[in-house]
Write a protein that holds these residues in place. Sequence first.
Motif, PDB file in Angstrom:
ATOM      1  N   THR A  52       0.855  -1.192   0.000  1.00 28.54           N
ATOM      2  CA  THR A  52       0.000   0.000   0.000  1.00 28.54           C
ATOM      3  C   THR A  52       0.891   1.242   0.000  1.00 28.54           C
ATOM      4  OG1 THR A  52       0.011   0.135   2.406  1.00 28.54           O
ATOM      5  CG2 THR A  52      -1.738  -1.202   1.399  1.00 28.54           C
ATOM      6  N   ILE A  53       0.263   2.387  -0.227  1.00 27.21           N
ATOM      7  CA  ILE A  53       1.048   3.633  -0.156  1.00 27.21           C
ATOM      8  C   ILE A  53       1.631   3.769   1.250  1.00 27.21           C
ATOM      9  CG2 ILE A  53       0.865   6.158  -0.246  1.00 27.21           C
ATOM     10  CD1 ILE A  53      -1.213   5.792  -2.490  1.00 27.21           C
ATOM     11  N   ALA A  54       0.830   3.416   2.255  1.00 25.90           N
ATOM     12  CA  ALA A  54       1.279   3.581   3.650  1.00 25.90           C
ATOM     13  C   ALA A  54       2.468   2.692   3.994  1.00 25.90           C
ATOM     14  CB  ALA A  54       0.118   3.291   4.601  1.00 25.90           C
ATOM     15  N   ASN A  55       2.582   1.536   3.350  1.00 19.84           N
ATOM     16  CA  ASN A  55       3.712   0.666   3.727  1.00 19.84           C
ATOM     17  C   ASN A  55       4.842   0.647   2.694  1.00 19.84           C
ATOM     18  OD1 ASN A  55       2.958  -1.268   1.810  1.00 19.84           O
ATOM     19  ND2 ASN A  55       2.113  -2.706   3.306  1.00 19.84           N
ATOM     20  N   GLY A  56       4.814   1.607   1.774  1.00 21.22           N
ATOM     21  CA  GLY A  56       5.978   1.762   0.884  1.00 21.22           C
ATOM     22  C   GLY A  56       5.907   0.954  -0.396  1.00 21.22           C
ATOM     23  N   CYS A  57       4.724   0.917  -1.011  1.00 22.69           N
ATOM     24  CA  CYS A  57       4.615   0.179  -2.288  1.00 22.69           C
ATOM     25  C   CYS A  57       5.471   0.864  -3.363  1.00 22.69           C
ATOM     26  CB  CYS A  57       3.159   0.103  -2.742  1.00 22.69           C
ATOM     27  SG  CYS A  57       2.453   1.666  -3.282  1.00 22.69           S
ATOM     28  N   VAL A  58       5.660   0.169  -4.455  1.00 18.88           N
ATOM     29  CA  VAL A  58       6.457   0.721  -5.565  1.00 18.88           C
ATOM     30  C   VAL A  58       5.609   1.754  -6.317  1.00 18.88           C
ATOM     31  CG1 VAL A  58       7.641   0.162  -7.727  1.00 18.88           C
ATOM     32  CG2 VAL A  58       7.822  -1.391  -5.767  1.00 18.88           C
ATOM     33  N   GLN A  59       6.263   2.829  -6.728  1.00 19.67           N
ATOM     34  CA  GLN A  59       5.619   3.905  -7.506  1.00 19.67           C
ATOM     35  C   GLN A  59       6.364   3.993  -8.839  1.00 19.67           C
ATOM     36  OE1 GLN A  59       6.180   7.658  -5.562  1.00 19.67           O
ATOM     37  NE2 GLN A  59       4.645   8.724  -6.764  1.00 19.67           N
ATOM     38  N   ILE A  60       5.632   4.065  -9.922  1.00 21.70           N
ATOM     39  CA  ILE A  60       6.291   4.065 -11.241  1.00 21.70           C
ATOM     40  C   ILE A  60       5.819   5.248 -12.088  1.00 21.70           C
ATOM     41  CG2 ILE A  60       6.516   1.542 -11.294  1.00 21.70           C
ATOM     42  CD1 ILE A  60       4.204   1.599 -13.378  1.00 21.70           C
ATOM     43  N   ILE A  61       6.589   5.520 -13.142  1.00 20.13           N
ATOM     44  CA  ILE A  61       6.176   6.490 -14.156  1.00 20.13           C
ATOM     45  C   ILE A  61       5.856   5.693 -15.426  1.00 20.13           C
ATOM     46  CG2 ILE A  61       6.838   8.534 -15.481  1.00 20.13           C
ATOM     47  CD1 ILE A  61       6.758   9.073 -12.473  1.00 20.13           C
ATOM     48  N   PRO A  62       4.564   5.461 -15.675  1.00 20.44           N
ATOM     49  CA  PRO A  62       4.205   4.649 -16.853  1.00 20.44           C
ATOM     50  C   PRO A  62       4.767   5.257 -18.132  1.00 20.44           C
ATOM     51  CG  PRO A  62       2.287   5.001 -15.452  1.00 20.44           C
ATOM     52  CD  PRO A  62       3.380   5.883 -14.920  1.00 20.44           C
TER      53      PRO A  62
END
Length: 254
Positions: A154-164
């Motif tokens: 989740t966002i709260a636990n540090g999921c990966v964030q990408i730039i599609p």
Amino acid sequence: MLTTAQREQWERDGYVMLGQVADDAQLAALQERIDALMLGTAPNEQIWFQLDSESGEYGDLKFGSGRWEVPTLNYRKIEKLERDPLFLAYIQHPLFRAITRELIGENVSIYRAMFMNKPARRGTHLPYHQDAGSQWSLDRDPYVTIWTALDDATIANGCVQIIPGSHRLGLLSERGHTITPEQEARYCREEESVYLEMKAGEVVLLHNLVLHRSGINTTDQPRRAFSVVYMDAATRDISGRGIFYPVVFGKPVL
Ligand SMILES: O=C(O)CCC(=O)C(=O)O
């Protein structure tokens, strides 16, 4: 194995959510094994460990001996998991065989089989980066990563964030990995990013050139994940260190 829509998304966005792959029993076994490796109750001297930084800062990470150090769930990264039979069986899942056959070919090796952890109430910021470039010391850049959530991410636990779509920019620095602040300001706008929130057992296919990062874990539960880079078995190490990458599908290419 990928549908036409998935194939189009792979080419356009550089990522595809594959949904649930690990079943409950397999997931529970992988979770239990990774904790046992960290706690030292299933010792394996052939596996590489890195403790999380105390500060949460990437620059404070230590790249030590790679040996297991102390019984704690606060390891950040564990590599060479193909040397563990349970993880190897998962790496060789029939779905991954089909996808890598389609995207890479018949003979497939792995560059790395890596556990990435954001321990409860900690974790280290991983800045935007690409997974290719000269620091990998390969004669060609790999482009297929298969990332599995071992816990809900989740966002709260540090999921990966990408730039599609950022894989279409090509490699932003010759050495690879992290990018300059100017590149980040230009290419990594928050409103264009996607947070890969996923359920435990779900899988995402990621192009290695897609810009991605992950944050810290503000929750009381760990955010564990398993990330594998697959490549053509003809890929050669050019570091001069004589590294041979394990073949997981098909035959070694001599
Ligand atoms: O799991 C993470 O937080 C980062 C994963 C990553 O950078 C990778 O799999 O290449």
